[in-house]
Design a protein around this motif. Sequence first.
Motif, short mmCIF file in Angstrom:
data_model
loop_
_atom_site.label_atom_id
_atom_site.label_comp_id
_atom_site.label_asym_id
_atom_site.label_seq_id
_atom_site.Cartn_x
_atom_site.Cartn_y
_atom_site.Cartn_z
N GLU A 255 -9.56 -0.74 -11.86
CA GLU A 255 -8.78 -1.53 -12.81
C GLU A 255 -7.64 -0.66 -13.34
O GLU A 255 -7.85 0.52 -13.66
CB GLU A 255 -9.67 -1.98 -13.98
N LEU A 256 -6.44 -1.22 -13.41
CA LEU A 256 -5.28 -0.48 -13.90
C LEU A 256 -5.27 -0.50 -15.42
O LEU A 256 -4.50 -1.20 -16.06
CB LEU A 256 -3.99 -1.05 -13.32
N THR B 164 -3.95 0.59 -2.29
CA THR B 164 -3.40 -0.73 -2.00
C THR B 164 -3.51 -1.59 -3.25
O THR B 164 -4.57 -1.65 -3.88
CB THR B 164 -4.17 -1.43 -0.85
N PHE B 165 -2.40 -2.24 -3.61
CA PHE B 165 -2.41 -3.13 -4.76
C PHE B 165 -3.12 -4.43 -4.40
O PHE B 165 -2.79 -5.06 -3.39
CB PHE B 165 -0.98 -3.43 -5.23
N ILE B 166 -4.09 -4.84 -5.22
CA ILE B 166 -4.79 -6.11 -5.01
C ILE B 166 -4.06 -7.20 -5.79
O ILE B 166 -3.77 -8.27 -5.25
CB ILE B 166 -6.25 -6.01 -5.49
N ASP B 167 -3.82 -6.93 -7.07
CA ASP B 167 -3.07 -7.83 -7.93
C ASP B 167 -2.40 -6.97 -9.00
O ASP B 167 -2.35 -5.75 -8.85
CB ASP B 167 -3.98 -8.92 -8.53
N ASP B 168 -1.92 -7.60 -10.07
CA ASP B 168 -1.22 -6.84 -11.11
C ASP B 168 -2.13 -5.92 -11.90
O ASP B 168 -1.66 -5.01 -12.58
CB ASP B 168 -0.52 -7.80 -12.08
N ASN B 169 -3.44 -6.12 -11.82
CA ASN B 169 -4.38 -5.35 -12.65
C ASN B 169 -5.38 -4.50 -11.87
O ASN B 169 -6.21 -3.82 -12.48
CB ASN B 169 -5.16 -6.31 -13.58
N SER C 15 0.82 -1.21 0.00
CA SER C 15 0.00 0.00 0.00
C SER C 15 0.86 1.27 0.00
O SER C 15 2.00 1.26 0.45
CB SER C 15 -0.92 0.02 1.22
N TRP C 16 0.29 2.34 -0.52
CA TRP C 16 0.89 3.66 -0.47
C TRP C 16 0.10 4.52 0.50
O TRP C 16 -1.14 4.49 0.52
CB TRP C 16 0.86 4.33 -1.85
N SER C 17 0.84 5.30 1.31
CA SER C 17 0.21 6.21 2.26
C SER C 17 0.85 7.59 2.10
O SER C 17 1.99 7.71 1.66
CB SER C 17 0.43 5.75 3.71
N VAL C 18 0.09 8.61 2.50
CA VAL C 18 0.64 9.95 2.57
C VAL C 18 0.77 10.30 4.04
O VAL C 18 -0.15 10.04 4.83
CB VAL C 18 -0.23 10.97 1.79
N GLU C 19 1.92 10.83 4.43
CA GLU C 19 2.16 11.22 5.81
C GLU C 19 2.43 12.72 5.86
O GLU C 19 3.32 13.22 5.18
CB GLU C 19 3.35 10.46 6.39
N ALA C 20 1.61 13.41 6.66
CA ALA C 20 1.76 14.86 6.82
C ALA C 20 1.24 15.24 8.20
O ALA C 20 0.27 14.68 8.69
CB ALA C 20 0.99 15.60 5.74
#
Length: 185
Positions: free
Chosen positions: A162-163, A142-147, A128-133
Amino acid sequence: MKRNKLTMAVVVLLCGSLMFSSCIGSFGLTNKLLGWNKGVGGNKFVSELVFFAFWVLPVYEISLLADVVVLNSVEFWSGSNPIADNTQQIKGENGHEYLVKTHENGYTITDETANKTFELVFDDSDKSWSVEANGQSTKFMTFIDDNHVNMYNANGETMTVELSKAGVMAYQDMIKNNTAVFACK
């Protein structure tokens, strides 16, 4: 006479490094010096004078020698150059200047115009990606799978995206519509 010997030594070392090494290296110190030289005074004539002075005073020759003999060898064996720059200056569309520094698990972004800093952090354990401030961390993807990814909105609701071009456009439309609804309230 000393200058000729130094120049000849640099040429021999460069040729040797190309012939006996499988790694040329990034020449981080020399490139930083050249980058600094290009920005001196904001005038191409001043930059040219500094360049000429640094060539005559063997500043460039010494930086090149340090790169060839020491820094590129360190880069070859360790995989990273200790002088290489991991910071970039970016001008935003809004006229703000941003300083972006790359870390092992993300980025620190400083809006130099507004004097605000935040971080984008990747958590490998849950992809997962988060922003911290301001001492708070907010997960936004959050990535579920490749798509597919889960995107989180301000209310904590998730939307699976969907990516693909169609998936990203659908998400953008949803964000625009929700922004318009919030603006009307």
